[in-house]
Structure formats: structure tokens, C-alpha cells
Design a protein around this motif. Sequence first.
Motif, short mmCIF file in Angstrom:
data_model
loop_
_atom_site.label_atom_id
_atom_site.label_comp_id
_atom_site.label_asym_id
_atom_site.label_seq_id
_atom_site.Cartn_x
_atom_site.Cartn_y
_atom_site.Cartn_z
N LEU A 258 19.31 9.99 1.49
CA LEU A 258 18.80 10.40 2.75
C LEU A 258 17.56 11.12 2.84
N GLU A 259 16.84 11.51 3.69
CA GLU A 259 15.77 12.55 3.88
C GLU A 259 16.37 13.89 3.75
N SER A 260 17.43 13.86 4.48
CA SER A 260 18.11 15.58 4.33
C SER A 260 19.56 15.18 3.87
N ASP A 261 19.93 16.01 2.97
CA ASP A 261 21.17 15.99 2.55
C ASP A 261 21.97 17.26 2.92
N SER A 262 21.70 17.96 3.87
CA SER A 262 22.27 19.48 4.06
C SER A 262 22.19 19.52 5.44
N GLY A 263 23.23 20.15 6.01
CA GLY A 263 23.04 20.89 7.44
C GLY A 263 24.43 20.48 8.20
N PHE A 264 24.63 21.34 9.18
CA PHE A 264 25.89 21.08 10.06
C PHE A 264 25.46 20.96 11.62
N MET A 265 26.48 20.16 12.19
CA MET A 265 26.06 20.16 14.03
C MET A 265 26.95 21.19 14.38
N SER A 266 26.21 22.24 15.59
CA SER A 266 26.96 23.20 16.28
C SER A 266 27.97 22.89 17.22
N PHE A 267 28.74 23.87 17.46
CA PHE A 267 29.79 23.55 18.25
C PHE A 267 29.23 23.29 19.49
N ASP A 268 28.04 24.00 19.94
CA ASP A 268 27.69 23.84 21.40
C ASP A 268 27.01 22.58 21.36
N ASN A 269 26.17 21.86 20.36
CA ASN A 269 25.50 20.53 20.75
C ASN A 269 26.70 19.50 20.54
N GLY B 143 31.00 11.00 8.31
CA GLY B 143 29.45 10.80 8.22
C GLY B 143 29.13 10.86 6.69
N TRP B 144 27.97 11.43 6.40
CA TRP B 144 27.55 11.39 5.01
C TRP B 144 27.73 12.78 4.58
N GLY B 145 28.89 13.64 4.90
CA GLY B 145 29.18 14.81 4.40
C GLY B 145 30.75 15.05 4.60
N GLU B 146 31.09 16.42 4.15
CA GLU B 146 32.53 16.66 4.17
C GLU B 146 32.67 17.44 5.39
N PRO B 147 33.60 16.89 6.60
CA PRO B 147 33.65 17.55 7.77
C PRO B 147 34.25 18.85 7.98
N LEU B 148 35.26 18.94 6.84
CA LEU B 148 36.02 20.43 6.69
C LEU B 148 35.15 21.53 6.15
#
Length: 283
Positions: A34-45, A62-67
Amino acid sequence: MLNRLRKVFRYRILQVEVSRDCNLDCKICIRKNLESDSGFMSFDNFRKIIDSYNFREVALHGWGEPLLNPEIFRMIEYAKNKDIRTSLTTNATLVGKNISEILHSGLDDIAFGFYDKKILEKSIDNVKELINEKEKRKSGPNTFFDIAIFRDNLDEILDVIRKADEIGIESVVLHRLFDIYNVEEEFKALTQEDETKLFDKVKTLEKELNLRIYLPKKHTLPCRIVKNTIFVTYNLKVTPCCFLPESYLGDALEGIGNIIKSKEYINFIANMKNHRICERCIW
């Protein structure tokens, strides 16, 4: 009355990628492509997405570890406070240090993604500890093993299922590994013959163990997954499916309901049979 109607007319399952960071580098994962392999979603979003539509379930994967997302349990609790069913898929490596939070969060279902015995051995003790604590408290999420099936792990699948039964897992889900990026031969899907033989063995084992095992269904178009779910990436891109993480239909903050009604989304559904990935999907 209004709340009762909202429950009756709940629509889709939100599949939300709260993390694209991962602490493993699994050989079958598409994340590396994938184009990006790093990052988190914020609670606010996350909160804004939840508030934008009448979801019946939120599936955290998704394509990462949720914990790895430090706000994961705030997200679960927020969804539960809105009476939305919650599920989470994890590689289980971080379960041990989060057992109390998992059991207190109100999470409904937790699936442990194990596709071979080496991955299983890395975190099986965490899973056993969670199950033991759940039994002591007499409350907690339903537990699943989630097993991707492909050519290279064909001989290990029955052993992984037996291990699930041995430690007290409630159900096992098998799903086909879908090749999007022309992976090496050993990571490709089973032949029809091998799949039929495997499923016959699994059905026999299911009766022997008295363990509920969910086999993958025959793929159809229009896709039943797309009809019932919507996928949002960690950076708020709305896509029709987790296997299409870069087929953007819009920004989640525009409102999921607006995107589902959009010309782009309607055209996608209408032309799935001609889509270069959907037309050969087996998931």
C-alpha cells in the motif's frame, strides 16, 4: 420510540481501520504493497464517523494491529454507549497487557488472526490468559480464531483448529486468502479440489470437537460483503471493501450516508462484475 426505530432500521456494518501500524510483518498481508503503511485514526474522527450514520455494528480491523492505537478502548466504549455491536480482529500479541481493558470495554466479539502454527505460538498464552480471566468474571467478548486458508498452510489448518478447541475458543472462522498483488505460488488460494477435501475434513472435525466452525461461502456478485458493509481507512478514505483500501469513494467526514448515495458509489455497485479486482474475487 425514536431509539426503538433506530435499532430496527440499522443499516450497514462499519469496517474501520483504526491502525495501519503493525508489530508483525506477516507474509500474507497486503500492507507492504500500500501507499502508506503507518498511521492511526484519532478518537475524534472515529466519533464523527460513528455519529454520521446509523450503523448496526462496528468491526475494528484493517491492515494494521488495532490494539496499537492508544485510543482503541475509548472507541469501543463510545460505540457501545450508542448501542452498536463491536468486534475486533487482532494478532493477539498485545492481548496480554490489555486483558482488563478488553473485558471492561463492552467489546462483543474478538477474533484472533492465526494463519500458521508459528504465529499461533507467539501469542497463544495471551489468548489463554484472556479466556481464563473471562471465565472467572463470567463476562467478556465471544472468542474466535480467524484462519486464512491458502496453499502453504493447508497441512496446518486442522492443528490450529484443534488448538482453538483445546484452549476454550468458542468458534473458528475460515476465509480464503485473496490474491490481489500476484503473490508467490505458496500464498495462492487452494485449488477447488484441495478446498473441497479440506472442508470435508473440517466438517468431520467440527462434529468430533463440537466446535462451531464457519466455512467461507461461495462468492457472488453483487458482493454480499459490499452490500452490507463499508470500509474506512485510518486516514478517513471511504472504500467499498477492505480488499480495495485504495479505491477511494470519498472522505468519511463528508458523511457515510452521502457517500452511499453518491454517483461514484452507485456506479461501483452497478459495475462490480467488470471491476478488475471484484470480478476475480473469491473471498
